[in-house]
Structures are given as structure tokens and as C-alpha cells.
Motif scaffolding. Structure first.
Motif, mmCIF file in Angstrom:
data_model
loop_
_atom_site.group_PDB
_atom_site.id
_atom_site.type_symbol
_atom_site.label_atom_id
_atom_site.label_comp_id
_atom_site.label_asym_id
_atom_site.label_seq_id
_atom_site.Cartn_x
_atom_site.Cartn_y
_atom_site.Cartn_z
ATOM 1 N N GLU A 190 0.842 -1.209 0.000
ATOM 2 C CA GLU A 190 0.000 0.000 0.000
ATOM 3 C C GLU A 190 0.869 1.248 0.000
ATOM 4 O O GLU A 190 0.599 2.234 -0.685
ATOM 5 N N ILE A 191 1.925 1.184 0.824
ATOM 6 C CA ILE A 191 2.796 2.353 0.931
ATOM 7 C C ILE A 191 3.567 2.548 -0.375
ATOM 8 O O ILE A 191 3.747 3.685 -0.839
ATOM 9 N N ALA A 192 3.994 1.449 -1.000
ATOM 10 C CA ALA A 192 4.721 1.540 -2.276
ATOM 11 C C ALA A 192 3.866 2.233 -3.331
ATOM 12 O O ALA A 192 4.318 3.141 -4.045
ATOM 13 N N LYS A 193 2.603 1.814 -3.410
ATOM 14 C CA LYS A 193 1.658 2.435 -4.358
ATOM 15 C C LYS A 193 1.602 3.939 -4.135
ATOM 16 O O LYS A 193 1.656 4.742 -5.058
ATOM 17 N N THR A 194 1.458 4.291 -2.858
ATOM 18 C CA THR A 194 1.311 5.704 -2.500
ATOM 19 C C THR A 194 2.576 6.492 -2.819
ATOM 20 O O THR A 194 2.508 7.601 -3.348
ATOM 21 N N LEU A 195 3.728 5.915 -2.484
ATOM 22 C CA LEU A 195 4.967 6.653 -2.724
ATOM 23 C C LEU A 195 5.201 6.864 -4.213
ATOM 24 O O LEU A 195 5.645 7.940 -4.631
ATOM 25 N N VAL A 196 4.909 5.852 -5.021
ATOM 26 C CA VAL A 196 5.074 6.014 -6.469
ATOM 27 C C VAL A 196 4.141 7.130 -6.951
ATOM 28 O O VAL A 196 4.549 8.036 -7.683
ATOM 29 N N LYS A 197 2.902 7.071 -6.513
ATOM 30 C CA LYS A 197 1.944 8.110 -6.896
ATOM 31 C C LYS A 197 2.449 9.498 -6.496
ATOM 32 O O LYS A 197 2.482 10.424 -7.306
ATOM 33 N N ARG A 198 2.877 9.610 -5.248
ATOM 34 C CA ARG A 198 3.297 10.927 -4.757
ATOM 35 C C ARG A 198 4.601 11.393 -5.408
ATOM 36 O O ARG A 198 4.793 12.591 -5.630
ATOM 37 N N ALA A 199 5.499 10.443 -5.681
ATOM 38 C CA ALA A 199 6.763 10.821 -6.334
ATOM 39 C C ALA A 199 6.493 11.327 -7.749
ATOM 40 O O ALA A 199 7.108 12.291 -8.218
ATOM 41 N N VAL A 200 5.546 10.674 -8.431
ATOM 42 C CA VAL A 200 5.175 11.115 -9.783
ATOM 43 C C VAL A 200 4.545 12.506 -9.727
ATOM 44 O O VAL A 200 4.933 13.418 -10.464
ATOM 45 N N LEU A 201 3.597 12.682 -8.810
ATOM 46 C CA LEU A 201 2.920 13.986 -8.709
ATOM 47 C C LEU A 201 3.901 15.104 -8.340
ATOM 48 O O LEU A 201 3.736 16.243 -8.765
ATOM 49 N N ALA A 202 4.923 14.722 -7.563
ATOM 50 C CA ALA A 202 5.908 15.731 -7.157
ATOM 51 C C ALA A 202 6.772 16.183 -8.335
ATOM 52 O O ALA A 202 7.493 17.162 -8.220
ATOM 53 N N CYS A 203 6.705 15.461 -9.465
ATOM 54 C CA CYS A 203 7.477 15.860 -10.660
ATOM 55 C C CYS A 203 6.674 16.788 -11.563
ATOM 56 O O CYS A 203 7.097 17.100 -12.681
ATOM 57 N N ARG A 204 5.474 17.133 -11.129
ATOM 58 C CA ARG A 204 4.657 18.046 -11.931
ATOM 59 C C ARG A 204 5.356 19.372 -12.166
ATOM 60 O O ARG A 204 6.033 19.862 -11.281
#
Lengths: 747, 322
Positions: free
Chosen positions: B308-322
Motif C-alpha cells: 500500500e505504501i509503495a503504491k502511494t509513494l510512487v503516486k506521490r513521487a510522480v505527482l511531485a514531478c509536476r
């Protein structure tokens, strides 16, 4: 008296010992470098339970620089060799009972040589089946740890009290509108306190007498321990204290290192220092586990009608203080309820192949408070009340009958009500509380919720003390007993009390460190009794010294003693201040010795309320305590810095995120380090407020009632309640991400 | 601690020649923040006979941007990597990662070279006195399989070991497509990590890291790093994630996303990269990338939560590249 009338009480004056501590001049036990002193290394068991079939120290003993190796085979002849007066605990035994149990101890010219030698000791074990949990220990046919303990139960004869209570529990439950019975599963418990300075002891022999210097807050008890395993009379034992890098009860028991130093000093004829390292400290002892079943009855208006508690404790491999867990666990939590009518408790203690349950701040009552809070939560939710209201409804106040030890007592202070009201107001509890199972706010992936916890202790006047204050002809003012300087400011407080009475500068009063050859005995200075109980004894001693001084001065001034007052070592007539005489002239050739006594009682409870607001990340399960407020009434703040510090630093061992993790197969604790034991760092301390009210306790020194041991108790309960309001589930502590994600239905 | 030789190396060649002479009986020491713990706790069956001190090699702690790339000497301290203005502005995933390593004291002592070469984090492997003589030490078994594996691999294993690589900077370097220059060769960061006995890298016994090279990102590339741990400071990651994303016309042209502490080596999540490529960076697409990242997850008995945390971190890391 108001605070303006005091010279030192309530004033933020740095401690006298603060300077020497922060500049590195204070001497701790490791700093002692006694000529000829040997250093040691403890070889520890790699098995949870095994017989030592063979132990060969020949190679180790042949290493240059090795002086002696202690094993179960060469304990000095004629010693009873009991550990801390418990006949089943041997200094070293031919059976090991937990991973880390000492097997042999090397004494050598340096720690490095001792360590190298320990590697060369050959031990052949015959592994035995082990029991690692309370449930396993109680199973029929479970492996037995000691022949004296049938079915692994430690009998009441080991200083236990198996049942007590009062009132009529059945009638109490009949009267209740709601009855909740719960068996909160407390498998993971917060670790015991690991103070900055690990344990250490130095011992040497002077003929047939032994001298020991130990890092411990309970130096007066040390001769008893040494006497128990050496067979020496108390008169042949001297124990002394140096500065202590924290204790929190952890250095009051499980003192094998002391026994090793004494035994190896006997064998070698040289001083021996046995100093634990950090991992030794982890393995030495832990907080005992408890299984608690509570049944509580509540009226619709929130009044508690009855409580029944059945508690089983895990003493670990040795039962040093296992019973104390059970007693503290069952006397403290109910003490938060006023006019508490009906109570029954059953206590049992088992032994397991885990490290021994030792002394630590919060003993058993911290866990028992959690478990009671969980049952209370369910009960209060069923009557639909605000938990703060229920706590206040039951809150103990001055003159209330409340739960003492074994029988109800009348409360002699105002421990919580004013503070809790002020705390709730400052926290904005009414605004933030939305009802059971309801968050305060939900914002995207964040949930906020609040909870309140309550904690109590009955130990502020638990032990009696006798103190002396001596005014010597050379101008010195000294006092006894000596006290362990373990960081809570006790020595400062008692000096302040004496200074206020004698009207002298408080830093001219000496409060010595403990030395059993020089000081009278006292049983314990523990829980939070240093301010009220010990403080009163010193206060009375100072008053007695002043009275004697005035009696000597009165004829010289031609007045009655009651006409006199003193200031800065001058005695003067109150109505004619010019008519005066100096102390020196009055004391003359002999010192004036004041004696003061305080009788212990269970009539001065310490109670705290804690309000927490948490935030959960619903995607990662991360818990953050956004803010925390703790409220208590201390009667009188003696030292503002120390008082607040007692409340803040109790939080570093709150148990919300950390627990020992034990490998099920080997019984080894896996996280014996601060990297994987997620203890609190400064970064984790939540934004923090204290509400400390001062409603003078009529029997306390200058109205003080004390604070200390129970200060950390409310936070974990408040967090558990807030987690329930955030997720609708009861989450067992430590609240790790996996448990939170599970409660949120994510995994 | 036991006795050992401590040999100061004057140059890289000097260090290599001592390593060649001693073979597996010698170990390099730079900051020593990992090694000294290993030695004090005596977690390995063999104790090093000699430590080759490379801190005495002059000029190996540089940070510079030349030849179209960032070059970091192996001895550059993590504090300096974290605070370097160019790294902070252009290689932000690396600066963030270095900033999140351990405590300030460790970052002041520890080097970037040491951070990528550090040992596995597994409480069975790390138990003092070689208590669990596990297969990473040459024999035995992986105790985590039936033991407490809450912090272990969620994506399977290499050679039956389920311990994870705990480096914070490693995933950032993989995401930024860095290369590791050693005394023998230059290897892509992605290929640098492996299971090599107790070691976590492809380094031979007589080989040392000299330089980290990170290609300068184009102006359309943004990078990010997120760490998940219980405490705010001092913890090894339960998980971390770095992402570097190049965009063109508002869409992702190329993405490199790397998780760590989920596998024996930093774990590049190509499925997540593919899921986001050609898309705009928004919440639904980032969620899809997160889900794609964990499709191949194989949790152990106690670490399902990490997915669950991996999913979230990938999502947040991607969004942080906006």
C-alpha cells in the motif's frame, strides 16, 4: 504563603549539579578509575532455555591479562548466592533461561582482553524446550523453568498478594446500567526505560567487608542485595552512590553486574568494575508483559459502580519484581475514580524464557491503564457520553474516598479537577470532540481525531522517611539521608524546603549522595514520593533544627522561643529586630541536629489528564500526534523547570510507536538498538502544552504534592481513543502503519 | 572491538594494491558509519584483518558539474551532497535523498560512496555476535522467511535472501540514470547493485568506487524523492521512492521510477514508468502508475502493508514531478 514570599520555591533556579553535569565534571560510575581495577565482559546465553553440559574456560583463562573467570562452578564457597533475596535466582546457574542470560564473566586487565577471552570460553548446551509467552507458560504440560514453580506460576510467597478488594462487586454490577467485559490483548508493550547511562558497579573488599559503588537510585537497598548473595551481615557491606545518568527504576533491580563485581573482587582480591554496554542494558531486563481482563459497570450518568480485574503477569526468566507489576497494575488505574465502591482483583504471575521483568517507570500500571481505558471506551460509548465528562464525573477531589492499596482511602489533596478543566478549555476539547467513532476533520487523505486519557498513581506519600538537618559550629548545614542523583531534582527540592525554613541561601545546604555507612536507612525513594514524603521529612527536620536553635537563643536574648525569627544566620526578636544574635554564638561547641519524620500513606494521589489530537495518513497508515496537552495539579510547583521536564520527558517512552520485537523461534529480541526500536527522538515529541495547577495540599511541604512516575500514562490512552475516533477500530499499540492500514480496510 | 590493522591509503592505486594483497581479509573504510557498527556488534563470522582507510586519498570529495554531467567524488559527505546548490536545484531527488539519510552526525561522517555500498538492513543479519548465521554470511537459511519480516522484501528475492537494500541515495541515482565509476570500470547505477555474498554491489574485493556521474537533466526533467519511515529522523527507510520525469508538450516523454527497501537491490518499477509515459501528470494517472508498480508484488507474511505504501509513494513521487 504566596509565591512572592518564597525565596527559592517556585523559582526557576538552575540546579546546583547542572553545571558539573553539563561540563563533564560530574563523576559517574564509569569514570571511577580505582588503581588495580579489573574490567569485565559477560558471556551470554544464545539459547532461550538450556542446560550447560560443559563449560571450558581453560583457553580463555590462559590469555595474558585475564585474572579470573566466574561461572556457576566457582562461586565463592559458602555463599548462598541468591539473587536479590530470591532463593531460585542464582548468581550464575547451570541452566540458562533466556537469550542473553549470563553464562560466565571474565575479569581482565582491560575490557578488550576480557572480550577476547569471553570468545574463547567453550560452552556446550543441551537445549531445552522454551516458553516465550504467558499463554504458553500456562499450558498443561508446558516446559518448566524451575522445579520450585509448579506450572510456571510464581507463588504468592514471593512477595505477592494474589487477591484483594472491597465492597460487593456483584451488587455493583447489578446496579450498573452498562457492563463491559474486555480482555485487551497487550502483547507488545512499550520497552523499559533505557537511560542514557547503562548500568555499572564497582566493588572491592576490605578484609571481610565489601564496598560497592553503583549507579542506582536505591543505594540504601544495595547492602541487602549483597548480603543476600554473599551471606555477609549488613554491617559488613557499604554501598555508595555517584552521579547517575538516569534510572527510572531500571537500576533498582536485576543487578547481576553488581553480584559479578563483588564475586570477582572476592576471587581476585582486586577492585572489579562491571559495566554494561547498551546491548547488555537491553538484555538485562524489560518491562513485564501483562494479560488483563477487566469487567466494569457504569451507570447511565457515567458513575462507575464496580470493577473486577483478573491479571496475569509475565515475570520473564527471573521473578525479581514480577509481583510489583501486578500490584502497581491493580492499585493505580482504579485510583482515578472517586467514591469507588466495589472492587475485586485476582493476580497471577508466570515465568517465561524471556528477559526478566525489571523495574521501570510506569511498571505495570502504565499497561493496566491502557487496558482499562479500552474497556472504559466501550462502556462510555454505550452510555453515549463524552469521555471527558465521565472522567470528570468520577474525578477524585479533596476529601473524596478513593481507591488506595487494599482498602479505600480519603484523598488529602486536589489532584486533578482544576487542572483538567483548564486543560480541556485550553485544548478546546468541547469544540474538537465530535462523538464516538467520529473524526474531528477529514481532508483528502488526512483524518484528524481527538482522544483523552487519564492516569493515576497513589505513591506521592507512599513511603515513610526520617531525615536530619544539622547546623554545625563551623557554619555547615548538612542533611541526611543521602539521595541518588538520578536526574529528577530530588536533592534540589529538599534543599529548597530546608532553605525556606531556615531562611538561608539554599546552595549553602549540602544534600549528599547516598552512602550506607554514613546515612540512616530508608526503604525506597520511588514512584513520585520524593517531594511529598521525603520532602516533608526534611522540612520537619529543618523545623526541628530551627526550634532547637530558638530554644538555645531565647535565654540569651531574654525572650521566649516563640518570639524569635531568623534570617541569614541571625536570630532576632520579631518585634525588635535589633535585638539579635548570630547562629555561631548560639550553636557554640556542638551542632544543632533537627530530626524530622514523615509517615507513609496512600492518601495523596497524583492524577493526570492528557488530551491528544492525531492525524492519520490514510494512504500510508502514518500516525502523527499533532498536539498534546497534559494537565495535573501538583499542589505547589517547587522547581518549574524540573516539574515541566517530568511531564515532557515521560513522553519519550510513551509506547505509541515502539515495542520489543521478539523472534518467535529463538526467543531473541530483534531490535536491541535505537535504530529499530522506534523510541522517541526530539523530532517525534509532539507540540506540547502543560497545564500545571497549584492547589496546595494541606499536608505537603509548602503545599506540594509531587509529580513524577505516572506523568507519561495518559498519552497512549488518548492516542488509542483518537485512533478509534479516526478509524472506528480499537488499534493496539504500538500503532504501526500495518495496523492502521488494516483498521482503515486498506489491507 | 577486536584488533585490526588500519592502513591509510595515499591514492586509489595504493588502496587497490592493499586490497589486492589482503583479498577478502581487508575492508575499505571511509566514513565508517556502517562498518564500525558491523565490527562493534561483530555481526559477521569473520572479522577484518585490515581496514584500508580511503579518507586519506586527497581530492576525492569533489562535487562539480562538468562535461554535461554532475560528478561527485566517492568521499563527498552526504551533508555536502544534500546542501550543494546545483544538486538542490537540478538533481533534487538526490539532494532530498541525501538529506533524509539518518541523522546530521551520520551525514557529516558518511560519504556518498559508502551510502551506495552499505550493507543490507535485516535484523537477523545484523544481530550481534553473529547470532543468526544466515545465508548472506555463507551458510544457513533466511531467518526472515518464517520470522519477523515486516521490513523485508515485497518483490521476491535473489539467492533466497529477503533482506532489502536500505540506501536512500541509491534509488535517486537509479532514477537519475547515474553511472558509478570504480577503480576498474564504469557501470550504470541500475546494474551496480546485486547480491554478492555479504556485499550489496558488483564490486570485486579489490575494487573501489571513485566517482558518481549523473547526466545533467534537460530543462523539462524534474525529479523527486520521498521516504517513508516511522520517525522523522534517524530511521532507515521502510520504503523510499525516487522519480525522474521528462515531459514534452505537457505529457510524460520518459519516466524513471525506483523504489528501495522493497527488494535486495533498488527496484526500478518499469510497469509504473510505462503506465505514466505519454500521459499527463495528474492524480488518476499517478494512481495508475502506483497500481502498476505493485502488480508483481509478492508480500511476505508480515509486510503486506508495504505494498500500500509503495503504491502511494510512487503516486506521490510522480505527482511531485509536476
Amino acid at each position: 504563603m504566596t509565591i512572592e514570599q518564597f525565596k527559592v520555591i517556585g523559582k526557576p533556579i538552575p540546579r546546583v549539579d547542572a553545571f558539573v553535569k553539563v561540563t563533564g565534571q560530574a563523576e559517574f560510575v564509569r569514570d571511577l578509575n580505582i588503581p588495580g581495577m579489573l574490567r569485565t565482559k559477560i558471556l551470554r546465553s544464545t539459547h532461550a532455555h538450556a542446560h550447560i553440559v560443559k563449560i571450558d574456560t581453560s583457553r580463555a583463562g590462559a590469555l595474558p591479562g585475564v585474572a579470573a573467570i566466574l561461572t556457576h562452578k566457582n562461586i565463592p564457597a559458602g555463599w548462598p548466592a541468591f539473587g536479590e533475596g530470591k532463593p531460585h535466582i542464582r548468581i550464575l546457574d547451570n541452566t540458562v533461561r533466556f537469550v542473553g542470560d549470563p553464562v560466565a564473566v571474565v575479569a581482565a586487565e582491560s575490557e578488550e582482553i576480557a572480550e577476547e577471552a569471553a570468545d574463547l570460553i567453550e560452552v556446550e548446551y543441551e537445549p531445552l524446550p522454551a516458553v516465550l509467552t504467558i499463554d504458553d507458560a500456562m499450558k498443561t504440560g508446558a516446559p518448566r523453568l524451575y522445579h520450585e514453580f509448579e506450572d510456571n506460576f510464581v507463588p504468592e510467597a514471593y512477595l505477592g498478594i494474589s487477591t484483594d478488594g472491597y465492597g460487593d462487586v456483584e451488587a455493583g454490577f447489578k446496579e450498573a446500567d452498562v457492563i463491559v467485559e474486555g480482555y485487551p490483548d497487550i502483547r507488545n508493550i512499550p520497552p523499559a526505560i533505557l537511560c542514557l547511562e547503562p548500568d555499572g558497579a564497582v566493588a572491592w573488599w576490605e578484609g571481610d567487608k565489601v564496598v560497592a559503588i553503583i549507579s542506582s537510585q536505591h543505594t540504601p537497598r544495595i547492602p541487602e542485595y549483597i548480603s543476600a548473595f554473599t551471606g555477609l551481615p549488613l554491617t559488613n557491606v557499604r554501598a555508595m552512590s555517584v552521579y547517575i545518568g538516569g534510572d527510572g527504576s531500571s537500576k533498582t533491580t536485576c543487578l547481576k553486574h553488581l553480584e559479578f563485581a563483588v564475586a570477582l573482587a572476592k576471587i581476585t582480591g582486586r577492585p572489579v568494575g562491571c559495566f554494561l554496554n547498551k546491548e547488555d542494558q537491553f538484555l538485562k531486563y524489560r518491562r513485564g508483559r501483562l494479560k488483563v481482563r477487566h469487567k466494569i459497570g457504569l451507570k447511565k450518568d457515567g458513575k462507575v459502580t464496580a470493577l473486577e480485574t483478573d491479571i496475569v503477569g509475565d515475570a520473564g526468566a527471573y521473578s525479581y519484581v514480577g509481583w510489583r507489576y501486578l500490584v502497581s497494575a491493580t492499585i493505580c488505574p482504579p485510583a482515578i475514580f472517586a467514591n469507588f465502591p466495589n472492587y475485586r482483583v485476582t493476580r497471577r504471575l508466570v515465568i517465561t524464557n524471556t528477559s526478566p521483568a525489571g523495574g521501570c517507570r510506569g511498571y505495570g500500571f502504565m499497561i493496566a491503564h491502557w487496558s482499562l481505558a479500552q474497556v472504559m471506551m466501550k462502556a462510555v460509548e454505550r452510555i453515549g457520553m463524552d469521555p471527558y465528562e465521565v472522567f470528570m464525573k468520577n474525578a477524585v477531589g479533596f476529601g473524596d474516598r478513593y481507591h488506595g492499596f487494599g482498602s479505600p482511602q480519603i484523598c488529602e489533596n486536589e489532584p486533578i479537577k482544576r487542572a483538567a478543566e483548564e486543560g480541556a478549555r485550553r485544548f478546546a476539547w468541547k469544540e474538537k470532540w465530535r462523538g464516538w467513532g467520529k473524526p474531528t476533520a477529514v481532508d483528502g487523505t488526512k483524518i484528524r481525531a481527538v482522544g483523552v486519557g487519564w492516569g493515576g498513581h497513589i505513591g506521592a506519600n507512599r513511603h515513610g522517611f526520617t531525615a536530619t538537618v544539622t547546623l554545625s559550629q563551623n557554619g555547615m548545614i548538612t542533611m541526611t539521608p543521602g539521595i541518588g542523583a538520578y536526574g529528577s531534582g530530588q536533592r534540589e527540592n529538599v534543599r529548597k524546603f530546608a532553605a525556606e525554613v531556615l531562611k538561608v541561601s539554599y546552595d549553602t545546604i549540602k544534600s549528599p549522595l547516598a552512602d550506607t555507612d554514613a546515612n540512616q536507612y530508608y526503604e525506597w525513594c520511588r514512584n513520585n514520593c520524593g517531594t511529598y514524603a521525603l520532602g516533608n521529612a526534611v522540612l520537619h527536620a529543618a523545623e526541628d533544627a530551627r526550634r532547637k536553635l530558638f530554644e538555645l537563643a531565647a535565654p540569651k536574648l531574654g525572650v521566649k522561643p516563640s518570639d524569635l525569627e531568623t534570617e541569614d544566620r541571625v536570630i532576632y526578636v520579631k518585634r525588635k529586630p535589633d535585638q539579635k544574635i548570630s547562629w555561631d554564638k548560639v550553636i557554640g561547641e556542638g551542632p544543632v541536629i533537627g530530626i524530622g519524620h514523615q509517615t507513609g500513606s496512600f492518601t495523596v494521589p497524583t492524577i493526570l489528564a492528557g488530551f491528544a489530537e492525531i492525524e492519520l495518513d490514510t494512504e500510508t497508515g502514518q500516525l502523527e500526534v499533532l498536539n498534546y496537552l497534559v494537565a495535573t495539579d501538583v499542589g505547589r510547583i517547587v522547581s518549574p523547570l524540573d516539574c515541566a521536564q517530568q511531564l515532557v520527558f515521560a513522553l519519550v517512552q510513551d509506547g505509541t510507536r515502539e515495542a520489543y520485537i521478539i523472534d518467535d523461534s529463538s526467543g531473541r529480541i530483534l531490535n536491541t538498538n535505537y535504530t529499530e526500536l522506534e523510541s522517541c527522538t526530539f523530532a517525534e515529541l509532539p507540540p506540547f502544552q502543560t497545564v500545571i495547577t497549584e492547589t496546595p495540599a494541606p499536608g505537603g511541604p509548602f503545599g506540594a504534592s509531587g509529580i513524577g512516575e505516572p506523568a507519561g500514562v495518559p498519552l497512549p490512552q488518548a492516542v488509542v481513543m483518537a485512533l478509534y475516533n479516526a478509524t472506528g477500530k480499537v488499534i493496539e499499540l504500538p500503532a504501526t502503519p500495518d495496523k492502521i492500514l488494516k483498521a482503515l480496510g486498506k489491507i | 572491538m577486536k584488533k585490526f590493522m588500519h592502513i591509510d591509503a595515499a591514492s586509489v592505486d595504493d588502496a587497490v594494491s592493499v586490497l589486492t594483497e589482503y583479498g577478502s581479509r581487508a575492508t575499505i573504510i571511509a566514513g565508517g558509519t556502517d562498518l564500525l557498527g558491523i565490527m562493534k556488534d561483530r555481526i559477521l563470522p569473520e572479522y577484518p584483518e585490515a581496514l584500508v582507510n580511503i579518507k586519506t586519498i586527497a581530492g576525492l570529495d569533489y562535487i562539480s558539474e562538468t562535461d554535461g554531467m554532475l560528478k561527485i567524488g566517492a568521499l563527498a559527505h552526504l551533508t555536502d551532497v544534500a546542501n550543494h546548490p546545483t544538486i538542490k536545484s537540478k538533481y533534487s531527488a538526490l539532494a532530498h535523498a541525501a538529506r533524509r539519510v539518518a541523522f546530521p552526525e551520520i551525514r557529516n561522517m558518511g560519504t556518498i560512496g559508502g551510502n551506495i555500498c552499505q550493507g543490507i538492513r535485516c535484523w537477523y543479519y545484523r544481530a550481534s555476535g553473529n547470532f543468526f548465521n544466515c545465508l548472506r554470511k555463507g551458510k544457513g537459511r533466511c531467518y526472515a522467511v518464517i520470522g519477523d519480516n515486516r521490513y523485508h522484501s515485497t518483490f521476491g528475492q535473489i539467492q533466497a535472501c529477503f533482506a532489502v537494500n536500505p540506501s536512500d541515495t541509491a534509488p535517486a541515482l537509479v532514477a537519475l540514470d547515474a553511472r558509478i565509476k570504480t577503480s576498474k570500470r564504469t557501470v550504470a547505477a541500475e546494474k551496480f547493485f546485486t547480491v554478492n555474498g555479504a556485499k550489496t554491489t558488483v564490486l570485486d574485493n579489490d575494487e573501489i568506487v571513485i566517482e558518481i556521474q549523473v547526466p545533467a537533466p534537460g530543462i523539462h526533467i524534474k525529479s523527486s524523492f520521498i521516504k517513508f519511515a516511522i520517525r522523522k529522523s534517524g530511521d532507515f527507510p521502510i520504503l523510499n521512492c525516487a522519480a525522474a520525469i521528462a515531459r514534452q508538450d505537457g505529457k510524460v516523454k520518459e519516466a524513471r521510477i525506483c523504489l528501495n527497501a522493497v527488494y535486495n537491490t533498488p527496484y526500478r518499477v518499469i510497469a509504473a514508468e510505462e503506465a505514466i509515459t505519454g500521459k499527463s501528470i495528474d492524480e488518476p494517472n499517478a494512481v495508475a502508475a502506483g497500481s502498476a508498480a505493485v502488480l508483481n508484488a509478492r508480500p511476505m507474511t508480515k509486510n503486506k502493508y508495504k505494498i500500500e505504501i509503495a503504491k502511494t509513494l510512487v503516486k506521490r513521487a510522480v505527482l511531485a514531478c509536476r
